[in-house]
Design a protein around this motif. Structure first.
Motif, PDB file in Angstrom:
ATOM      1  N   GLN A 172       5.312   5.633   0.993  1.00  0.00           N
ATOM      2  CA  GLN A 172       5.333   4.399   1.785  1.00  0.00           C
ATOM      3  C   GLN A 172       5.338   4.694   3.279  1.00  0.00           C
ATOM      4  N   SER A 224       2.415   2.616  -6.684  1.00  0.00           N
ATOM      5  CA  SER A 224       3.204   1.477  -7.140  1.00  0.00           C
ATOM      6  C   SER A 224       3.170   0.364  -6.096  1.00  0.00           C
ATOM      7  N   ARG A 225       3.343  -0.862  -6.554  1.00  0.00           N
ATOM      8  CA  ARG A 225       3.369  -1.994  -5.633  1.00  0.00           C
ATOM      9  C   ARG A 225       4.558  -1.893  -4.678  1.00  0.00           C
ATOM     10  N   THR A 226       5.658  -1.299  -5.159  1.00  0.00           N
ATOM     11  CA  THR A 226       6.847  -1.143  -4.314  1.00  0.00           C
ATOM     12  C   THR A 226       6.522  -0.318  -3.074  1.00  0.00           C
ATOM     13  N   THR A 227       5.700   0.720  -3.257  1.00  0.00           N
ATOM     14  CA  THR A 227       5.305   1.558  -2.118  1.00  0.00           C
ATOM     15  C   THR A 227       4.634   0.717  -1.043  1.00  0.00           C
TER      16      THR A 227
END
Length: 502
Positions: free
Chosen positions: A28, A63-66
């Motif tokens: 991220q 990942s979407r969280t990243t």
């Protein structure tokens, strides 16, 4: 080494965002840096729509969280904005930082820095003050009035009216002292508002406070002369003195203002003192009457001059503004400096000096021999603004608005950050001091707050020597009441983070 690159997305994201999953740097953070560089270098235009977190995660195979974490950091720093129904876009007003990321072009061979003059070296050595996060004012930018409340339509009408009726005198160079009707209006205003009794010929129009101080130095001082300057004090004055080869002698201030006995002992042969007696900048105290009389006595017996910078005394929240130091001067040693940057708007670039009668002609001739006066059209419009009563009404309105914004700042500090800072809000001016816990670096706190979109100037910036205590200069005039609490929470978190990092 494995590299992941996103697939091209027309008009949304840059063509390449490399992510290295073997790097020690989190994905991220890599994504955040890549997007930030693309925004700062213009590969993503201001206002451009960017991919949704779900779409970009799919394109980069992460990942979407990243992606969410990277977007959240960019939004916190002012690079992205999100509105319901319109997606995530690049901010239209981007943060302005001295450490902006450079374009990734091949670097040129290192070159030796060009040699500067002594004047250039002196000017370059003066700190620039606080970090500006964006072109538009953010909490708590100091020295900026409430620009959104200025009557721009009225001002535009006055300027247009003057432009349609331009006289030959306004097209000529004009008098070195400035446009006579403006000088007359200023003389009448300062007599009624500040007790500064003067003739219009003593008023000299200047393009800003720095230029005014610079002119005083060039006319009255020689290179090597000593000057008292308040410690802490205004950076612009320090720059003007240093650039002219004048020796700046910092003189401490206390609850009563500049310490005259200390100044006499430290620099007994000083030729001039620069002071802000109505609202000391930046600490905020008002110079006491005994201290004013002592300063005037020093100037008289030493044949020295006093520059009184009356930069924001129009805004006093506990009764009428105090008379100026100039009003107490019986021996013509005080030069009064006023500016319209706080009462009107900074880009107007109009200030003025009220000089003793014996200096008026020298100042006027020096202006004519130099760069003449500021543009006549703005001077004429301002003369109308004052003469027709708009200026007095605007100041009264702003005084009420700033009193409310000052109270909002005091309440927010008590509610949101009472354990992290102690607010000291004087009853004059448009800024306050937030004292920090001992051992906390105010510059570190200011930098951490700037990274989250909040501006606060480190108090230590205004000292030539060691600062008395860590603190922040917080402007409140340009901060809408609804934004104060959020800004104070950012300061609170910045102080906490700075304490943990020690």
């Amino acid at each position: 080494m494995t590299l992941r690159t996103r697939l091209p997305a027309p008009r949304r994201l840059p063509p390449l965002l490399p992510l290295d999953d073997r790097s020690a740097e989190p994905l991220q953070r890599q994504l955040y840096r890549g997007l930030r560089e693309a925004i700062l270098t213009g590969r993503i235009a201001p206002g451009a729509l960017v991919s949704s977190t779900r779409a970009l995660a799919s394109e980069l195979s992460v990942s979407r969280t990243t992606v969410v974490l990277a977007y959240e950091q960019l939004a916190a720093e002012g690079y992205l904005s999100t509105a319901r129904g319109s997606g995530t876009r690049v901010a239209s007003e981007l943060p302005v930082r001295g450490s902006a990321v450079a374009s990734r072009r091949p670097s040129a061979p290192a070159r030796r820095a060009p040699r500067l003059s002594r004047r250039g070296d002196a000017l370059s050595a003066i700190p620039s003050g606080g970090i500006r996060v964006a072109p538009a004012a953010r909490p708590f930018r100091a020295g900026i009035p409430a620009l959104e409340l200025f009557p721009t339509s009225l001002w535009a009408r006055l300027v247009s009216r003057r432009a349609r009726r331009l006289s030959l005198s306004l097209l000529d160079y004009g008098d070195g002292g400035g446009y006579r009707p403006l000088r007359e209006s200023i003389a009448a205003h300062v007599a009624g508002a500040r007790g500064v009794e003067c003739d219009w010929t003593q008023v000299i129009i200047m393009p800003g406070a720095f230029a005014a101080i610079d002119l005083v130095v060039r006319i009255l001082l020689d290179a090597g002369d000593q000057v008292w300057i308040e410690e802490p004090g205004y950076l612009g004055a320090r720059a003007a003195f240093a650039a002219n080869g004048v020796r700046v002698m910092p003189v401490r201030v206390d609850a009563e203002g500049i310490d005259v006995p200390y100044g006499r002992a430290r620099a007994p042969s000083a030729r001039l003192a620069y002071v802000t007696p109505s609202h000391q900048y930046p600490l905020g105290m008002t110079m006491s009457l005994p201290r004013r009389l002592a300063l005037l006595g020093w100037a008289r017996t030493s044949a020295a001059w006093i520059v009184e910078d009356d930069y924001d005394s129009e805004y006093r929240y506990g009764g009428r503004p105090l008379p100026a130091l100039y009003a107490l001067d019986q021996h013509e040693r005080v030069i009064y400096l006023g500016t319209f940057s706080k009462t009107m708007f900074p880009s107007l670039r109009l200030a003025f000096l009220v000089v003793p009668r014996g200096l008026a002609e020298s100042f006027r001739l020096s202006r004519e021999a130099g760069d003449q006066q500021p543009p006549a059209l703005e001077q004429a419009a301002l003369a109308d603004f004052i003469a027709e009563g708009h200026f007095a009404r605007h100041v009264r309105r702003m005084r009420a608005q700033y009193a409310a914004r000052r109270e909002a700042l005091i309440a927010a500090a008590a509610r949101e950050a009472s354990q992290e800072l102690t607010l000291d809000a004087s009853d004059t001016g448009i800024h306050a001091i937030a004292w920090l816990p001992a051992g906390v670096s105010d510059r570190d706190v200011a930098a951490r707050a700037a990274a989250l979109g909040v501006e606060a100037t480190a108090l230590s910036t205004y000292y030539l020597g060691p600062p008395r205590a860590p603190g922040l200069v917080l402007g409140f005039a340009a901060v809408r009441p609804r934004d104060v609490a959020a800004g104070m929470r950012v300061l609170r978190d910045a102080v906490r983070a700075s304490r943990r990092a020690r």
